[in-house]
Design a protein around this motif. Sequence first.
Motif, PDB file in Angstrom:
ATOM      1  N   PHE A 217       1.964  22.894  37.014  1.00 55.55           N
ATOM      2  CA  PHE A 217       2.624  22.560  35.750  1.00 55.55           C
ATOM      3  C   PHE A 217       3.824  21.639  35.973  1.00 55.55           C
ATOM      4  CE2 PHE A 217       0.794  26.830  35.531  1.00 55.55           C
ATOM      5  CZ  PHE A 217      -0.142  26.630  34.523  1.00 55.55           C
ATOM      6  N   GLY A 218       4.521  21.363  34.855  1.00 61.61           N
ATOM      7  CA  GLY A 218       5.705  20.528  34.920  1.00 61.61           C
ATOM      8  C   GLY A 218       6.881  21.263  35.544  1.00 61.61           C
ATOM      9  N   SER A 219       7.897  20.509  35.945  1.00 58.11           N
ATOM     10  CA  SER A 219       9.104  21.095  36.529  1.00 58.11           C
ATOM     11  C   SER A 219       9.982  21.665  35.415  1.00 58.11           C
ATOM     12  CB  SER A 219       9.877  20.022  37.296  1.00 58.11           C
ATOM     13  OG  SER A 219      10.397  19.061  36.380  1.00 58.11           O
ATOM     14  N   ALA A 258      -1.527  16.510  29.175  1.00 53.69           N
ATOM     15  CA  ALA A 258      -2.986  16.607  29.270  1.00 53.69           C
ATOM     16  C   ALA A 258      -3.376  17.450  30.479  1.00 53.69           C
ATOM     17  CB  ALA A 258      -3.594  15.212  29.395  1.00 53.69           C
ATOM     18  N   VAL A 259      -4.586  17.929  30.456  1.00 53.42           N
ATOM     19  CA  VAL A 259      -5.204  18.523  31.641  1.00 53.42           C
ATOM     20  C   VAL A 259      -5.876  17.365  32.373  1.00 53.42           C
ATOM     21  CG1 VAL A 259      -6.974  20.076  32.519  1.00 53.42           C
ATOM     22  CG2 VAL A 259      -5.616  20.746  30.514  1.00 53.42           C
ATOM     23  N   HIS A 260      -5.560  17.168  33.663  1.00 52.36           N
ATOM     24  CA  HIS A 260      -6.186  16.055  34.394  1.00 52.36           C
ATOM     25  C   HIS A 260      -6.135  16.294  35.902  1.00 52.36           C
ATOM     26  CE1 HIS A 260      -2.438  14.152  35.959  1.00 52.36           C
ATOM     27  NE2 HIS A 260      -1.891  14.571  34.823  1.00 52.36           N
ATOM     28  N   CYS A 277       2.187  17.772  32.427  1.00 54.55           N
ATOM     29  CA  CYS A 277       0.737  17.940  32.339  1.00 54.55           C
ATOM     30  C   CYS A 277       0.267  19.160  33.122  1.00 54.55           C
ATOM     31  CB  CYS A 277       0.031  16.697  32.860  1.00 54.55           C
ATOM     32  SG  CYS A 277       0.176  15.260  31.776  1.00 54.55           S
ATOM     33  N   VAL A 278      -0.976  19.564  32.857  1.00 52.36           N
ATOM     34  CA  VAL A 278      -1.629  20.618  33.622  1.00 52.36           C
ATOM     35  C   VAL A 278      -2.474  19.915  34.679  1.00 52.36           C
ATOM     36  CG1 VAL A 278      -3.220  22.566  33.563  1.00 52.36           C
ATOM     37  CG2 VAL A 278      -1.666  22.164  31.629  1.00 52.36           C
ATOM     38  N   ASN A 279      -1.989  19.936  35.919  1.00 48.57           N
ATOM     39  CA  ASN A 279      -2.677  19.263  37.030  1.00 48.57           C
ATOM     40  C   ASN A 279      -3.780  20.141  37.612  1.00 48.57           C
ATOM     41  OD1 ASN A 279       0.294  17.663  38.472  1.00 48.57           O
ATOM     42  ND2 ASN A 279      -0.957  17.073  36.726  1.00 48.57           N
TER      43      ASN A 279
END
Length: 303
Positions: A217-219, A258-260, A277-279
């Motif tokens: 996730f993001g920081s 985004a999910v990517h 984003c959702v990595n």
Amino acid sequence: MTGTTGTTGTGSAGGTGRALAVALGVVLAVGGCTVEGTGPDGKGRAPVRIDVTTAPAGEPGKRETPRGREEPDGPERTPAGARRPSTPPARTVAPVLWRPGDSGLDVRELQARLRQVEWLVDGPTGTYDDLTERAVRGFQGKRGLPRTGRTDTVTWQRLLGMTHEPGTWELYLMGGQPAAAPDPRCMTGRVLCVSKTSRTLRWMIDGRTLSTMPVRFGSEYTPTREGVFEVYWKSRHHVSTLYDSAMPYAMFFSGGQAVHYSEDFAARGYAGASHGCVNVRDEAAVADLYAQVRNGDKVVVYR
């Protein structure tokens, strides 16, 4: 006549032999005779004196030694100053706990502890691969242990003494942890069900999980938003105009989030973070997901 001569000759020879033995005994008893030897370590041993004035054969309590010495029966004795050969103690082989090819939670803990002492950079993966074998071998060599690359009980005890018990974060630094129970909002319809606690994404249809994958996730400065959303746009070869970074297989659900697939996540694991984003680090898995997800499918992001 012949018998007398034979008797006399025999007696004369016997007398001569006895006389020589007595003379030799006197000489050796006075002067002695020494034999130089070499010890097991290649160094010279003290001279061993041979005394020919031995006890009569069969005398009780005596035995003839291979070097002509006479010693009492019992444990073998060594001449003063000589090094007695010793049998080296048998080497104890420590039982092996894990070896290359093994897998499971125990191997994951081993890898997490090796990371703590900086012998392993990648993982934990839960699989005893060549990198783990190399790390164990290095750890063993540093501490004077046999460099086998296998984790035996001695190696494990040394590692335990230098590290702390790893928590969930350390055990699953590169993903692969069990997915959290689905949020109730994920139980109906077509849903990307994303748990921040277990850092996993479930692809679910009507309450049934079709696939699960680790995500990042993001920081704290660019957090991933939580709540219920829906996929509103898909972009197979997307590139961020804001950060000029590739976002393959992007499935947008909230603004620019985004999910990517993330190449950085695949390379660095959780050492990095996204910009919200959702990595996904498994490119094959996210490619398959991208092919199944439709615009309008629900996205649930929860703790």
